[in-house]
Design an enzyme around this catalytic site. Structure first.
Site, short mmCIF file in Angstrom:
data_model
loop_
_atom_site.label_atom_id
_atom_site.label_comp_id
_atom_site.label_asym_id
_atom_site.label_seq_id
_atom_site.Cartn_x
_atom_site.Cartn_y
_atom_site.Cartn_z
N GLY A 51 0.77 -1.25 0.00
CA GLY A 51 0.00 0.00 0.00
C GLY A 51 0.80 1.29 0.00
N GLU A 106 3.80 4.19 6.27
CA GLU A 106 2.55 3.48 6.03
C GLU A 106 1.62 4.30 5.15
OE1 GLU A 106 1.00 0.89 6.06
OE2 GLU A 106 1.31 -0.38 7.80
N ASP A 107 0.75 3.59 4.43
CA ASP A 107 -0.27 4.29 3.66
C ASP A 107 -1.39 4.77 4.57
OD1 ASP A 107 -1.04 1.68 4.20
OD2 ASP A 107 -1.84 1.26 2.21
N ASP A 110 -5.55 2.21 10.29
CA ASP A 110 -6.99 2.04 10.46
C ASP A 110 -7.25 1.56 11.90
OD1 ASP A 110 -9.69 1.73 9.80
OD2 ASP A 110 -9.40 -0.21 8.84
N LYS A 138 -7.23 7.03 10.44
CA LYS A 138 -8.66 7.04 10.79
C LYS A 138 -8.77 7.03 12.32
CE LYS A 138 -10.15 4.33 6.73
NZ LYS A 138 -10.66 3.00 6.29
N PHE A 159 -14.23 3.66 3.62
CA PHE A 159 -13.30 2.93 2.76
C PHE A 159 -12.84 3.80 1.59
CE2 PHE A 159 -11.85 0.01 -0.47
CZ PHE A 159 -10.99 -0.78 0.27
N ASP A 166 -5.74 -0.20 -2.21
CA ASP A 166 -6.42 -1.10 -3.14
C ASP A 166 -7.77 -1.61 -2.66
OD1 ASP A 166 -5.20 -2.76 -1.07
OD2 ASP A 166 -5.80 -4.44 -2.33
N ARG A 172 -4.76 0.57 -7.23
CA ARG A 172 -3.55 1.19 -6.67
C ARG A 172 -2.97 2.23 -7.62
NH1 ARG A 172 -2.20 -1.98 -2.23
NH2 ARG A 172 -2.37 -4.23 -2.46
P1 IMP Z 1 -4.90 -1.63 10.28
O1 IMP Z 1 -6.34 -1.94 10.54
O2 IMP Z 1 -4.50 -0.30 10.87
O3 IMP Z 1 -4.02 -2.75 10.76
O4 IMP Z 1 -4.72 -1.51 8.72
C1 IMP Z 1 -4.50 -2.65 7.96
C2 IMP Z 1 -4.44 -2.37 6.51
O5 IMP Z 1 -5.75 -2.27 6.03
C3 IMP Z 1 -3.78 -1.08 6.03
O6 IMP Z 1 -2.39 -1.14 5.97
C4 IMP Z 1 -4.38 -1.00 4.64
O7 IMP Z 1 -3.62 -1.77 3.74
C5 IMP Z 1 -5.75 -1.57 4.83
N1 IMP Z 1 -6.77 -0.51 4.89
C6 IMP Z 1 -7.30 0.09 5.98
N2 IMP Z 1 -8.22 0.99 5.64
C7 IMP Z 1 -8.28 0.96 4.27
C8 IMP Z 1 -9.05 1.69 3.31
O8 IMP Z 1 -9.90 2.55 3.60
N3 IMP Z 1 -8.81 1.37 2.00
C9 IMP Z 1 -7.90 0.43 1.61
N4 IMP Z 1 -7.16 -0.25 2.47
C10 IMP Z 1 -7.34 0.01 3.81
MG MG Z 2 -0.80 -1.16 4.41
#
Ligand code: IMP
Ligand code: MG
Length: 183
Positions: A51, A106-107, A110, A138, A159, A166, A172
């Site tokens: 990402g 990081e992108d 979440d 977020k 989302f 992606d 992407r």
């Molecule tokens: P985490 O929940 O912070 O562990 O995020 C896990 C992964 O979920 C991130 O690195 C992203 O790759 C993916 N992700 C979270 N939110 C989104 C979104 O809104 N769109 C696309 N990918 C997301």
């Molecule tokens: Mg990621």
């Protein structure tokens, strides 16, 4: 900018490439300033694939730090191997993190689960310092860990895709970020 469709869902324009680059520049200035203030001359940018590949390269080339380095790591997910359902393993996390000033790139953060695991894994390799820069955050979704040290945009728990992010591997390559349209 027009709406786009992926996986039968419709997404509308959300953050333009221009706005993204404004934040990339701001974040680069903050990182440069902090490294200078802390006497750090060779930070290691650790870009989390897939990402963050676009953001990571844009940020890295925007940063004017002569001896900065970049490395790439990837989380590999397995399903159904534990009660929690998912176990993550980091590919490409080599030993050269020891004693380094690491900036995880990081992108998006979440739930914070990925970031938290990565920090825990890195901590075992004795880095000098670990910071995180995330293009997107977020705040309403985070369940573990803290806000990254550097954040480009705080967004609601919707989302999004594009600019590296992606939907099942697609989208992407969009230059801008789009958000799921509710109808
Ligand atoms: P985490 O929940 O912070 O562990 O995020 C896990 C992964 O979920 C991130 O690195 C992203 O790759 C993916 N992700 C979270 N939110 C989104 C979104 O809104 N769109 C696309 N990918 C997301
Ligand atoms: Mg990621």
């Amino acid at each position: 900018m027009e709406e786009v469709t992926y996986g039968g869902l419709t997404f509308e324009p959300y953050i333009t490439r221009e706005k993204i680059m404004e934040q990339v520049k701001r974040l680069a200035r903050e990182i440069e300033r902090d490294c200078e203030r802390e006497g750090e001359q060779s930070p290691l940018f650790l870009c989390v694939l897939t990402g963050a590949f676009m953001f990571g390269t844009d940020l890295f080339r925007e940063c004017n730090i002569h001896d900065a380095e970049i490395a790439f790591i990837r989380f590999k997910s397995y399903e159904g191997t534990s009660s929690s359902g998912v176990i993550n393993e980091v590919m490409g996390l080599s030993e050269d993190v020891e004693g380094r000033y690491v900036i995880i790139v990081e992108d998006i953060v979440d739930t914070g689960v990925t970031a938290d695991q990565l920090r825990a894994m890195l901590a075992k390799k004795n880095p000098k310092k670990v910071k995180m820069v995330s293009l997107l955050f977020k705040p309403e979704s985070i369940t573990v860990g803290e806000r990254p040290e550097y954040v480009g945009f705080e967004i609601p728990s919707k989302f999004i895709l594009g600019y590296g992010l992606d939907l099942d591997g697609k989208a992407r390559n969009l230059n801008d970020i789009y958000v799921l349209k509710k109808d």
